[in-house]
Scaffold this motif. Structure first.
Motif, short mmCIF file in Angstrom:
data_model
loop_
_atom_site.label_atom_id
_atom_site.label_comp_id
_atom_site.label_asym_id
_atom_site.label_seq_id
_atom_site.Cartn_x
_atom_site.Cartn_y
_atom_site.Cartn_z
N THR A 76 -102.04 -22.95 35.74
CA THR A 76 -103.51 -23.07 35.73
C THR A 76 -104.03 -23.54 37.08
O THR A 76 -105.00 -23.00 37.61
CB THR A 76 -103.97 -24.05 34.63
N PHE A 77 -103.35 -24.55 37.63
CA PHE A 77 -103.77 -25.08 38.93
C PHE A 77 -103.69 -24.02 40.02
O PHE A 77 -104.65 -23.81 40.78
CB PHE A 77 -102.92 -26.30 39.30
N ALA A 79 -103.54 -20.75 39.68
CA ALA A 79 -104.45 -19.62 39.42
C ALA A 79 -105.88 -20.00 39.83
O ALA A 79 -106.58 -19.20 40.46
CB ALA A 79 -104.40 -19.24 37.95
N MET A 80 -106.32 -21.21 39.49
CA MET A 80 -107.70 -21.59 39.79
C MET A 80 -107.93 -21.67 41.30
O MET A 80 -108.98 -21.26 41.80
CB MET A 80 -108.13 -22.87 39.06
N MET A 81 -106.96 -22.18 42.02
CA MET A 81 -107.13 -22.33 43.47
C MET A 81 -107.06 -20.97 44.18
O MET A 81 -107.87 -20.66 45.06
CB MET A 81 -106.07 -23.28 44.04
N LEU A 83 -107.59 -17.98 42.85
CA LEU A 83 -108.71 -17.11 42.48
C LEU A 83 -110.04 -17.64 43.02
O LEU A 83 -110.96 -16.86 43.26
CB LEU A 83 -108.78 -16.95 40.95
#
Lengths: 156, 172
Positions: A76-77, A79-81, A83
């Motif tokens: 999650t970390f 992917a969020m950074m 993207l």
């Protein structure tokens, strides 16, 4: 983001080099993440099912929930950074706002689905195994294509 | 409160940011959704491993001979602490800096929220070391710090997400 939303993003030589370097690392991350997940979890329905629930015949243990959550937490970390950076740069460089929005929605929704579908497969139903496989590949390929288009637009 | 306004920050010396497009606003909304998933998965993981009671947290770190639970080693704690020091700092900075793009007027409140978020994260990372060093009271500090980090983190994400959604509604 403040810098990415600033003026003359693509006109500055230094910024161009930085963005190209970031795209290189993003593409490598996305490709090797797909390879890593393919090796550890698998992408087929049978492989993901065995990873999640084990296989009594083959003496393969089911994944521990804590191990799965640790994997998802880290994913999650990243992917969020990734993207966030990719989406912000793409928004500035893509000439068509409509296409940028389609690409962004597709990749972001697929990434969110990929994160929630593995625990959903454990607790809700096996249909989420297929959802995970499709959404995982979709967001990785979509992000790679966005990164490649950014590289194309930054060329001189 | 809306996006696409000034980035005047706390002082006057910060340059003015240009208008943000709709795509950027969607990026921020998605970032907030990822942030909620990140906080939720962290909370779930912590609750599953250590529980949400002071005693269970102390037992998780100090071990329990009767239940054959080994105590946590300093190396084991470092393996958790090191990536979190980088990741949580980055997460708070990125989340909080979006506030600079909003027309949020209560800057002082947001400065306090961001500062408390950093303090909560730091205490949550550091307190396990104090627990295994023999200061059992830090089990309570760990729990309080986790709660502080979660609440302030969610508030930051809510603030930027709300501003982005309001801006998108205005632009339609």
């Amino acid at each position: 983001m403040k810098f990415l939303a600033g003026n003359a993003l693509d006109a500055t030589p230094m910024m161009r080099v930085l963005l190209l370097g970031l795209q290189l690392f993003s593409i490598l991350f996305l490709c090797f993440d797909m390879l890593y997940k393919f090796e550890t979890i698998g992408l087929s329905y049978a492989a993901v099912h065995t990873y999640l629930f084990g296989d009594e015949v083959l003496y393969i243990d089911a994944v521990l929930l804590s191990t799965l959550l640790e994997l998802l937490h880290a994913d999650t970390f990243f992917a969020m950074m990734i993207l966030l950076a990719l989406g912000s740069i793409y928004a500035r460089l893509c000439p068509s706002k409509k296409r940028a929005l389609y690409a962004l929605h597709t990749v972001m929704i697929a990434a969110l689905l990929a994160i929630v579908s593995l625990p959903a497969a454990l607790y809700v139903g096996n249909i989420f195994i297929g959802v995970w496989s499709v959404s995982f590949v979709l967001w990785h390929l979509g992000a790679v294509l966005m990164a490649l288009e950014i590289v194309w637009r930054l060329r001189r | 409160m809306a996006f696409g306004c000034r980035a005047d920050g706390v002082g006057d010396s910060v340059e003015v940011a240009p208008l943000m497009g709709d795509v950027h606003r969607y990026v921020i909304v998605y970032f907030a959704l990822f942030g909620v998933l990140l906080l939720a998965s962290g909370l779930w993981l912590f609750g599953m491993k250590a529980g949400f009671g002071v005693e269970t947290i102390a037992e998780y770190y100090l071990g329990n001979e009767a239940l054959l639970k080994p105590p946590k080693s300093r190396e084991g704690l470092l393996e958790i602490a090191v990536p979190h020091l980088g990741g949580m700092g980055l997460f708070i900075m990125v989340s909080a800096h979006f506030v600079l793009f909003t027309s949020q007027r209560s800057r002082r409140l947001m400065v306090w929220v961001a500062a408390l978020c950093f303090i909560g994260a730091l205490l949550a990372i550091a307190s396990p070391f104090a627990i295994i060093a023999g200061w059992g009271v830090f089990a309570g500090v760990k729990l309080a710090a986790m709660v502080l980090f979660q609440i302030t983190g969610l508030f930051l994400l809510w603030t930027v997400c709300y501003a982005a959604v309001m801006s998108l509604r205005e632009s339609f």
